[in-house]
Design a protein around this motif. Sequence first.
Motif, PDB file in Angstrom:
ATOM      1  N   ILE A 223       0.176  28.506  -2.750  1.00  0.00           N
ATOM      2  CA  ILE A 223      -1.054  28.259  -1.972  1.00  0.00           C
ATOM      3  C   ILE A 223      -0.660  27.333  -0.773  1.00  0.00           C
ATOM      4  O   ILE A 223       0.080  26.303  -0.967  1.00  0.00           O
ATOM      5  CB  ILE A 223      -2.000  27.368  -2.811  1.00  0.00           C
ATOM      6  CG1 ILE A 223      -2.617  28.526  -3.780  1.00  0.00           C
ATOM      7  CG2 ILE A 223      -3.191  26.945  -1.896  1.00  0.00           C
ATOM      8  CD1 ILE A 223      -3.402  27.574  -4.853  1.00  0.00           C
TER       9      ILE A 223
ATOM     10  N   VAL B 103      -1.829  25.340   2.521  1.00  0.00           N
ATOM     11  CA  VAL B 103      -2.874  24.483   3.202  1.00  0.00           C
ATOM     12  C   VAL B 103      -2.654  23.982   4.409  1.00  0.00           C
ATOM     13  O   VAL B 103      -1.782  22.983   4.562  1.00  0.00           O
ATOM     14  CB  VAL B 103      -3.572  23.695   2.391  1.00  0.00           C
ATOM     15  CG1 VAL B 103      -4.932  23.244   3.230  1.00  0.00           C
ATOM     16  CG2 VAL B 103      -4.121  24.311   1.042  1.00  0.00           C
TER      17      VAL B 103
ATOM     18  N   THR C  35     -10.625  22.373   1.740  1.00  0.00           N
ATOM     19  CA  THR C  35     -10.243  23.823   0.876  1.00  0.00           C
ATOM     20  C   THR C  35     -10.258  23.455  -0.588  1.00  0.00           C
ATOM     21  O   THR C  35     -10.114  22.363  -1.050  1.00  0.00           O
ATOM     22  CB  THR C  35      -8.862  23.666   0.992  1.00  0.00           C
ATOM     23  OG1 THR C  35      -8.566  24.387   2.523  1.00  0.00           O
ATOM     24  CG2 THR C  35      -8.092  24.996   0.411  1.00  0.00           C
ATOM     25  N   ASN C  36     -10.798  24.599  -1.279  1.00  0.00           N
ATOM     26  CA  ASN C  36     -10.739  24.636  -2.574  1.00  0.00           C
ATOM     27  C   ASN C  36      -9.852  25.703  -3.211  1.00  0.00           C
ATOM     28  O   ASN C  36     -10.233  26.857  -2.829  1.00  0.00           O
ATOM     29  CB  ASN C  36     -12.207  24.840  -3.050  1.00  0.00           C
ATOM     30  CG  ASN C  36     -12.446  24.567  -4.602  1.00  0.00           C
ATOM     31  OD1 ASN C  36     -11.609  24.407  -5.270  1.00  0.00           O
ATOM     32  ND2 ASN C  36     -13.851  24.726  -5.032  1.00  0.00           N
ATOM     33  N   ALA C  37      -8.974  25.447  -3.680  1.00  0.00           N
ATOM     34  CA  ALA C  37      -7.888  26.479  -4.128  1.00  0.00           C
ATOM     35  C   ALA C  37      -7.384  26.199  -5.632  1.00  0.00           C
ATOM     36  O   ALA C  37      -7.091  25.167  -6.044  1.00  0.00           O
ATOM     37  CB  ALA C  37      -6.729  26.496  -3.394  1.00  0.00           C
ATOM     38  N   TYR C  38      -7.460  27.165  -6.474  1.00  0.00           N
ATOM     39  CA  TYR C  38      -7.021  27.204  -7.896  1.00  0.00           C
ATOM     40  C   TYR C  38      -5.988  28.217  -8.115  1.00  0.00           C
ATOM     41  O   TYR C  38      -6.353  29.379  -7.910  1.00  0.00           O
ATOM     42  CB  TYR C  38      -8.397  27.325  -8.834  1.00  0.00           C
ATOM     43  CG  TYR C  38      -8.145  27.278 -10.320  1.00  0.00           C
ATOM     44  CD1 TYR C  38      -7.873  26.154 -10.878  1.00  0.00           C
ATOM     45  CD2 TYR C  38      -8.139  28.453 -10.956  1.00  0.00           C
ATOM     46  CE1 TYR C  38      -7.712  26.048 -12.324  1.00  0.00           C
ATOM     47  CE2 TYR C  38      -7.919  28.412 -12.488  1.00  0.00           C
ATOM     48  CZ  TYR C  38      -7.751  27.401 -13.140  1.00  0.00           C
ATOM     49  OH  TYR C  38      -7.527  27.150 -14.153  1.00  0.00           O
TER      50      TYR C  38
ATOM     51  N   LEU D  53       2.483  24.704  -4.394  1.00  0.00           N
ATOM     52  CA  LEU D  53       1.352  24.176  -3.516  1.00  0.00           C
ATOM     53  C   LEU D  53       2.023  23.639  -2.453  1.00  0.00           C
ATOM     54  O   LEU D  53       3.015  22.734  -2.567  1.00  0.00           O
ATOM     55  CB  LEU D  53       0.600  23.108  -4.386  1.00  0.00           C
ATOM     56  CG  LEU D  53      -0.348  23.648  -5.389  1.00  0.00           C
ATOM     57  CD1 LEU D  53      -0.863  22.355  -6.055  1.00  0.00           C
ATOM     58  CD2 LEU D  53      -1.458  24.464  -4.926  1.00  0.00           C
TER      59      LEU D  53
ATOM     60  N   ILE E 246       0.527  21.662   0.930  1.00  0.00           N
ATOM     61  CA  ILE E 246      -0.597  21.286   1.415  1.00  0.00           C
ATOM     62  C   ILE E 246      -0.272  20.092   2.458  1.00  0.00           C
ATOM     63  O   ILE E 246       0.274  19.202   2.273  1.00  0.00           O
ATOM     64  CB  ILE E 246      -1.494  20.556   0.269  1.00  0.00           C
ATOM     65  CG1 ILE E 246      -1.580  21.329  -0.938  1.00  0.00           C
ATOM     66  CG2 ILE E 246      -2.586  19.835   0.871  1.00  0.00           C
ATOM     67  CD1 ILE E 246      -2.301  20.842  -2.186  1.00  0.00           C
TER      68      ILE E 246
ATOM     69  N   CYS F 107      -7.122  21.031  -5.085  1.00  0.00           N
ATOM     70  CA  CYS F 107      -6.147  22.108  -5.269  1.00  0.00           C
ATOM     71  C   CYS F 107      -5.583  21.808  -6.554  1.00  0.00           C
ATOM     72  O   CYS F 107      -5.314  20.525  -6.911  1.00  0.00           O
ATOM     73  CB  CYS F 107      -5.139  22.353  -4.059  1.00  0.00           C
ATOM     74  SG  CYS F 107      -5.665  23.017  -2.456  1.00  0.00           S
TER      75      CYS F 107
ATOM     76  N   HIS G  71      -2.985  23.843  -9.734  1.00  0.00           N
ATOM     77  CA  HIS G  71      -2.293  24.802 -10.280  1.00  0.00           C
ATOM     78  C   HIS G  71      -1.904  24.808 -11.705  1.00  0.00           C
ATOM     79  O   HIS G  71      -1.655  23.357 -12.026  1.00  0.00           O
ATOM     80  CB  HIS G  71      -1.059  25.227  -9.366  1.00  0.00           C
ATOM     81  CG  HIS G  71      -0.087  24.510  -9.442  1.00  0.00           C
ATOM     82  ND1 HIS G  71       1.291  24.788  -8.479  1.00  0.00           N
ATOM     83  CD2 HIS G  71       0.142  23.089  -9.658  1.00  0.00           C
ATOM     84  CE1 HIS G  71       2.068  23.546  -8.592  1.00  0.00           C
ATOM     85  NE2 HIS G  71       1.334  22.628  -9.290  1.00  0.00           N
TER      86      HIS G  71
END
Length: 288
Positions: free
Chosen positions: A184, A186, A193-196, A216, A218, A225, A227
């Motif tokens: 991911i 960013v 941002t909303n990341a999973y 990740l 970011i 975020c 993971h």
Amino acid sequence: ALSNSGFLLEVEKNYKLEKVLVIYNLFSEGLKNKILNNKNKFVINDNAELHTIDYTINRSKNKFINNTHENIILKENAVLKNISIQARKNDGYFYKYSENKLNKCSQYLNLIFSSGPKFNKQDIRVDMEGKNSECTIKSALYLNEDDHQEIKTRVNHLVPFCKSFQKIKSVLDSKAKGVYQGKIYVKDIAQKTNAYQLSKALLISENSEFNSKPELEIYADDVKCSHGSTSGNVDENSVHYLMTRGLTKKESVQLLINGFLNEIVSEIKSENIKNFVENKIEFQIHGY
């Protein structure tokens, strides 16, 4: 550069297909020692919606390589939902690179159930270029014998207010090998941002193997975020409980595998398609 086949599919503005579009990939019995290069492109225009099933039927019992480049463009408020599935076990080597561009308020859903080939790799890149776009990638895989399955994803959050969700679930038996590498990214301007991202593997055999590398990267500070990655064998207490209810050990393990994978299948809204996918997965679990 070497592609000699493929298709272009474009959905015009404000058009929603009433039924699911099934894309059949049929490989004939005589196919042997070939490298097939395909290039496909999807363009979903403003306010349009398309649901597809990417269904692979391989009748060849020989080895060959299928190399596919896929380009997907979702315009403003466009929706694309895709299911990938293989019909049966085979000796084919499949590689797909999928490049996706999401514009403002677009939605992309990719459900992967493509277990069965000798080697299968899906390399997925998603560029979220418009605000409030959403990306979901989920997978339920059952790998057996010496199957090799890889899923590699890179989701790029390039603008604010976007969401992405990834969940990869794999069951590995015999000498099967699974790989998941997910990243991911960013960008500094991609606030809110909303990341999973999560990968889970169930190892049935001590000879099976699963490798996971979640990442990740970011550069924004107002984000949500996360993971994770887990792997392990079947819970013996659960197996024992089911056996006390009259099931054999094999039936108990198969029931637990079904429950583990069917979480992803439940994403499918259509009962007919859901039953079709469930039957394919059960067929793979109970033997080809």
